[in-house]
Design a protein around this motif. Structure first.
Motif, short mmCIF file in Angstrom:
data_model
loop_
_atom_site.label_atom_id
_atom_site.label_comp_id
_atom_site.label_asym_id
_atom_site.label_seq_id
_atom_site.Cartn_x
_atom_site.Cartn_y
_atom_site.Cartn_z
N ALA A 232 0.83 -1.21 0.00
CA ALA A 232 0.00 0.00 0.00
C ALA A 232 0.86 1.25 0.00
CB ALA A 232 -0.93 -0.01 1.22
N ASP A 233 1.95 1.23 0.78
CA ASP A 233 2.85 2.39 0.83
C ASP A 233 3.48 2.66 -0.54
OD1 ASP A 233 2.26 2.66 3.48
OD2 ASP A 233 4.09 1.67 4.19
N ARG A 234 3.91 1.57 -1.21
CA ARG A 234 4.53 1.77 -2.53
C ARG A 234 3.52 2.31 -3.54
NH1 ARG A 234 7.01 -3.07 -1.01
NH2 ARG A 234 5.45 -4.29 -2.12
N GLU A 235 2.32 1.76 -3.51
CA GLU A 235 1.30 2.20 -4.46
C GLU A 235 0.90 3.65 -4.19
OE1 GLU A 235 -0.95 1.19 -7.87
OE2 GLU A 235 0.66 0.18 -6.78
N THR A 236 0.81 4.02 -2.92
CA THR A 236 0.49 5.40 -2.55
C THR A 236 1.55 6.35 -3.07
OG1 THR A 236 -0.67 4.66 -0.56
CG2 THR A 236 0.03 6.95 -0.62
N ALA A 237 2.82 5.96 -2.90
CA ALA A 237 3.92 6.81 -3.37
C ALA A 237 3.86 7.01 -4.88
CB ALA A 237 5.25 6.19 -2.96
N GLU A 238 3.53 5.94 -5.60
CA GLU A 238 3.42 6.07 -7.06
C GLU A 238 2.29 7.01 -7.45
OE1 GLU A 238 2.66 3.26 -11.01
OE2 GLU A 238 3.01 2.36 -9.05
N GLY A 239 1.17 6.86 -6.74
CA GLY A 239 0.04 7.74 -7.04
C GLY A 239 0.37 9.19 -6.78
N VAL A 240 1.04 9.47 -5.66
CA VAL A 240 1.42 10.85 -5.31
C VAL A 240 2.36 11.42 -6.37
CG1 VAL A 240 2.66 12.25 -3.63
CG2 VAL A 240 1.05 10.51 -2.86
#
Length: 551
Positions: A232-240
């Motif tokens: 989830a953290d990695r996906e959030t970072a990509e989205g940001v």
């Protein structure tokens, strides 16, 4: 001391028919003893001549002769009972929690010495005296003090429960054995206790195993939650990263993306919390049952043991957790769907990322051509480490071996070096880390300190990365660098360019560069470094394996 001896031997002087101390004891051919009048009356009513205890049938009526040895022992027993020294109340102790109190004492109640199965009352040393001296009370049956005396008596015959009916799986009195349970398979409670007690150990082991399985399942679920959180953290970072580069007008879309990701994570955590709560409840129930088993295993109370054994032995109705797991949610395509209005821009970004991956993959293929064949050096191995015969596998053995303390051997950290050293050029090797929760890998100077506590950093001649707690990766630089590694890392590739001062680590399975030490100053021979770390009770028992490169 006389009282204690009499108490211990009282049961052996009781006739199994009248349940009182022998009067004119006789021995019949099968070896069992009875009062002469009791067995004579029994045979008058019950024909043929059968032993009430073992059921052996005699064709002819046995000739009954007084057993003089038992008669003398009974007389001695009665004499000791009449001449026991009195003990004052001041010499007795008040009943403590868990001990049976005297039913006659006023406060404070003293600890009971005996319970009477006729009076259904427990007595301290002072109040039990009448049962030892008064002729009418001396015929009563005294036992070790117990609570709930009513439950130890047959409700139909008002006799003590001393027999176990295997046919009906219930405790009965001797009269029941001759009436309602006549012809059934019956045995004395003491014999049933001895037969069932060994089975209790198996039940206790099964309960412990169930507790251990549920604790391991909790650890598995917690690790799954942590992996889910990292994803989830990695996906959030990509989205940001994507949305920050776009117009501020799409901020709302970014918020929606984050909400979706967090919703999935919350759902995963909620599922895990529910599983853990249920597992902890089952563990609590099993621990209570385990405590009862331990208490029961030490009980010499035959009746209580037999009555509780079936309940304790019966397995509780619990869920089978073998196939239960928490699966991290898939985030594939989440960002693309959330920013569909910027599809063209996103596709361009994705193409750039694919190009980057292709570049890294090509780079990995390039460095793999510098493969070297390594073997582990047993002279450098910490005494807790176990090596394979071919020198390719190493794991922690949980047991210190008696090895000579050579200068090159690691004395504190569970580490080992390769036999091969390098002082120029390029070299590459791969190490399988599958199934491990912690490890250290890299290269070190030949001159590094190997005794006592070690500080792993380039300043001290160590260029390494490590794993801790199953999912925490770090590069041991100055300062340390937290690494983002995709889940499921199974094999690490290590590449060194001596002249360029470069040490790079690759995720071989996904062809991803994990980390690089650059601008390193090598002025000594370099040796590959391995640490499988502690076994941790079996959770980190998998070995580090030097594997050949698959081009």
């Amino acid at each position: 001391m006389a009282a204690a001896g009499r108490v211990r031997s009282e049961d052996q002087f009781l006739c199994s028919i009248c349940l009182d101390v022998f009067t004119d004891p006789v021995t019949i051919p099968c070896g069992h003893n009875f009062c002469k009048s009791c067995i004579s009356e029994h045979w008058r009513v019950n024909v043929p001549y059968q032993c009430p205890m073992c059921k052996e049938v005699f064709n002819l009526k046995p000739q009954l002769k007084i057993n003089t040895i038992i008669k003398e022992m009974v007389a001695q027993f009665r004499h000791e009972a009449q001449h026991e020294p009195n003990i004052s109340s001041s010499d007795q102790q008040a009943a403590k929690p868990g001990e049976v109190p005297c039913d006659v004492c006023t406060e404070p109640k003293l600890k009971a010495l005996k319970s009477c199965l006729v009076c259904l009352t427990s007595y301290c040393r002072t109040h039990v005296d009448p049962h030892l001296t008064v002729p009418a009370l001396k015929r009563h049956q005294l036992i070790h003090p117990v609570e709930n005396l009513e439950d130890r008596m047959c409700r139909k015959h008002d006799k003590p429960l001393e027999v176990f009916c295997k046919t009906d799986h219930t405790c009965i009195c001797h009269h029941c054995a001759y009436s309602d349970h006549k012809g059934h398979d019956v045995t004395p409670l003491k014999d049933e206790h001895e037969e069932q007690k060994p089975k209790l150990k198996k039940t206790e082991a099964e309960i412990k195993q169930m507790i251990q399985e549920r604790r391991l399942k909790i650890q598995e679920i917690q690790r799954s939650v942590e992996l889910s959180k990292n994803a989830a953290d990695r996906e959030t970072a990509e989205g940001v990263e994507v949305y920050t580069a776009l117009m501020k007008s799409v901020q709302r879309g970014l918020d929606q993306l984050l909400e979706k990701i967090q919703e999935k994570q919350r759902s995963t955590e909620k599922q895990a919390e529910d599983f853990i709560k249920e597992l902890e409840q089952e563990i609590c129930e099993l621990e209570k049952r385990s405590t009862e088993v331990k208490q029961l295993s030490g009980s010499e109370d035959h009746l209580h043991f037999v009555q509780r054994f079936t309940c304790v032995k019966a397995a509780p109705s619990m869920k089978t957790w073998t196939k239960v797991s928490v699966r991290p949610p898939s985030y594939e395509g989440t960002v693309e769907r959330a920013v569909s209005e910027l599809e063209k821009k996103l596709r361009e970004d994705m193409k750039k990322k694919k190009m980057k991956k292709k570049v890294v993959k090509a780079e990995l293929k390039r460095v793999q051509q510098y493969e070297v064949d390594l073997t582990l050096d047993p002279d450098t191995a910490h005494s807790d480490l176990i090596l394979s015969d071919d020198g390719k596998h190493v794991h922690h053995g949980d047991k210190k071996k008696n090895l000579p303390d050579k200068p090159q051997r690691f004395s504190h950290c569970p580490s080992i070096l390769a036999k091969q050293s390098f002082s120029s050029g390029r070299f590459y090797f791969e190490v399988q880390v599958k199934g491990k929760t912690k490890w250290d890998l890299g290269v070190v100077r030949e001159s590094v300190n190997r005794k006592g506590q070690i500080t792993c950093s380039p300043l001290y001649g160590y260029w390494t990365i490590r794993l801790r707690n199953g999912n925490e990766y770090e590069a041991l630089a100055d300062p340390r660098v937290r690494l983002s590694v995709q889940p499921g890392l199974q094999k690490v590739g290590v590449f060194v360019d001596y002249e360029e001062g470069l040490v790079s680590f690759y995720d071989v399975g996904s062809s991803v560069l994990i980390y690089s030490f650059i601008g390193c100053c090598f002025n000594d021979k370099l040796l590959p470094y391995f640490s499988p770390c502690l076994n941790d009770g079996g959770t980190n028992s998998a070995p580090l394996i030097i594997t050949p490169v698959r081009h």
